[in-house]
Design a protein around this motif. Structure first.
Motif, mmCIF file in Angstrom:
data_model
loop_
_atom_site.group_PDB
_atom_site.id
_atom_site.type_symbol
_atom_site.label_atom_id
_atom_site.label_comp_id
_atom_site.label_asym_id
_atom_site.label_seq_id
_atom_site.Cartn_x
_atom_site.Cartn_y
_atom_site.Cartn_z
ATOM 1 N N LYS A 34 -33.995 25.976 -48.063
ATOM 2 C CA LYS A 34 -33.175 24.783 -47.909
ATOM 3 C C LYS A 34 -34.027 23.595 -47.490
ATOM 4 N N GLU A 38 -29.361 22.993 -41.329
ATOM 5 C CA GLU A 38 -27.941 22.673 -41.131
ATOM 6 C C GLU A 38 -27.428 23.358 -39.877
ATOM 7 N N THR A 82 -15.121 27.268 -44.386
ATOM 8 C CA THR A 82 -16.195 27.115 -45.373
ATOM 9 C C THR A 82 -16.078 25.795 -46.114
ATOM 10 N N ALA A 83 -14.867 25.456 -46.528
ATOM 11 C CA ALA A 83 -14.670 24.203 -47.253
ATOM 12 C C ALA A 83 -14.969 22.999 -46.366
ATOM 13 N N THR A 85 -16.997 22.896 -43.775
ATOM 14 C CA THR A 85 -18.437 22.828 -43.523
ATOM 15 C C THR A 85 -19.182 22.260 -44.722
ATOM 16 N N THR A 86 -18.802 22.701 -45.921
ATOM 17 C CA THR A 86 -19.459 22.203 -47.136
ATOM 18 C C THR A 86 -19.255 20.704 -47.298
ATOM 19 N N LYS A 87 -18.043 20.247 -47.059
ATOM 20 C CA LYS A 87 -17.779 18.807 -47.163
ATOM 21 C C LYS A 87 -18.550 18.023 -46.112
ATOM 22 N N VAL A 89 -21.411 18.817 -44.744
ATOM 23 C CA VAL A 89 -22.829 18.777 -45.119
ATOM 24 C C VAL A 89 -23.070 17.708 -46.177
ATOM 25 N N ASP A 90 -22.153 17.599 -47.145
ATOM 26 C CA ASP A 90 -22.288 16.565 -48.172
ATOM 27 C C ASP A 90 -22.216 15.170 -47.567
ATOM 28 N N LYS A 93 -25.520 14.418 -45.796
ATOM 29 C CA LYS A 93 -26.616 14.110 -46.711
ATOM 30 C C LYS A 93 -26.521 12.676 -47.239
#
Length: 222
Positions: A34, A38, A82-83, A85-87, A89-90, A93
């Motif tokens: 990675k 994160e 999970t959803a 956390t993914t959002k 992280v985006d 970034k």
């Protein structure tokens, strides 16, 4: 007896008769390295009141960094952890910032304030470590800071503390941009010449005034 022993040695075992496993020649799975580290700082369950009752969702606060001076913070909601956390992280970034560090610590003391949270960060000598706790420690660690002193002087809200820490780090200035009291030698010379001129000017004016008075007296006597 010798023949029996030789036959026992030549008889194949059960493991040798077992057929090869499927997928035995698969290449080893190489994990992708990675780009950023994160860290999930906080996950909270939030509710929204609708006509049929309450609808629950999850909110994630994530901090990412490359340990080389780049760090970002993101917060987002999702139907599950999970959803969310993914959002988050985006979002982090998309909001990455470059921090000016000096030998593993901060170039100067700095303070950040967001909402009711107020964070004080101070540089520390080598070997001190991260004297910080909770959210502040996570943010400065992923940013690449090795030695720091910190103090939380306001609210305990984790989101506000994270953004206050980021605000403090963003306000850092490298040493080349500092405004000091030392001035170049040319400025000192100009200042000294100005002071000499200011001292000499009243004397010149006084001499002129006295000379003009003397001329006027001579004319009257004549």
């Amino acid at each position: 007896m010798a023949e029996a022993s030789s036959n026992a040695q030549t008889t194949p075992t059960a493991t040798e008769n077992r057929p090869p496993r499927r997928g035995g020649n698969r290449p080893p799975v190489v994990e992708e390295k990675k780009e950023f580290d994160e860290r999930i700082v906080h996950i909270d369950r939030v509710a929204r009141v609708v006509k049929g009752g309450r609808r629950f969702r999850f909110r994630a606060l994530v901090v990412i960094g490359d340990h080389k001076g780049r760090v970002g913070i993101g917060m987002a909601k999702g139907a599950d952890v999970t959803a969310a956390t993914t959002k988050a992280v985006d979002v982090a970034k998309k909001h990455m910032y470059k921090i000016d560090l000096y030998k593993g610590t901060l170039p100067h003391e700095v303070e950040g304030k967001v909402g009711g949270a107020r964070i004080l960060l101070k540089p520390a000598s080598a070997g001190t470590g991260l004297i910080a706790g909770g959210v502040v420690r996570t943010v400065v660690e992923v940013a690449g800071v090795s030695n720091i002193l910190s103090k939380s002087l306001g609210s305990n809200n984790k989101a506000n503390i994270a953004y206050a820490t980021m605000e403090a780090l963003r306000s850092l200035e490298p040493a080349k941009n500092w405004v000091t009291n030392q001035k170049p030698a040319s400025d000192k010379r100009e200042k000294s010449s100005r002071s000499l001129n200011s001292v000499q000017t009243p004397r010149v004016e006084e001499n002129r005034r006295l000379s003009s008075k003397g001329e006027a007296v001579e004319k009257e006597t004549k």
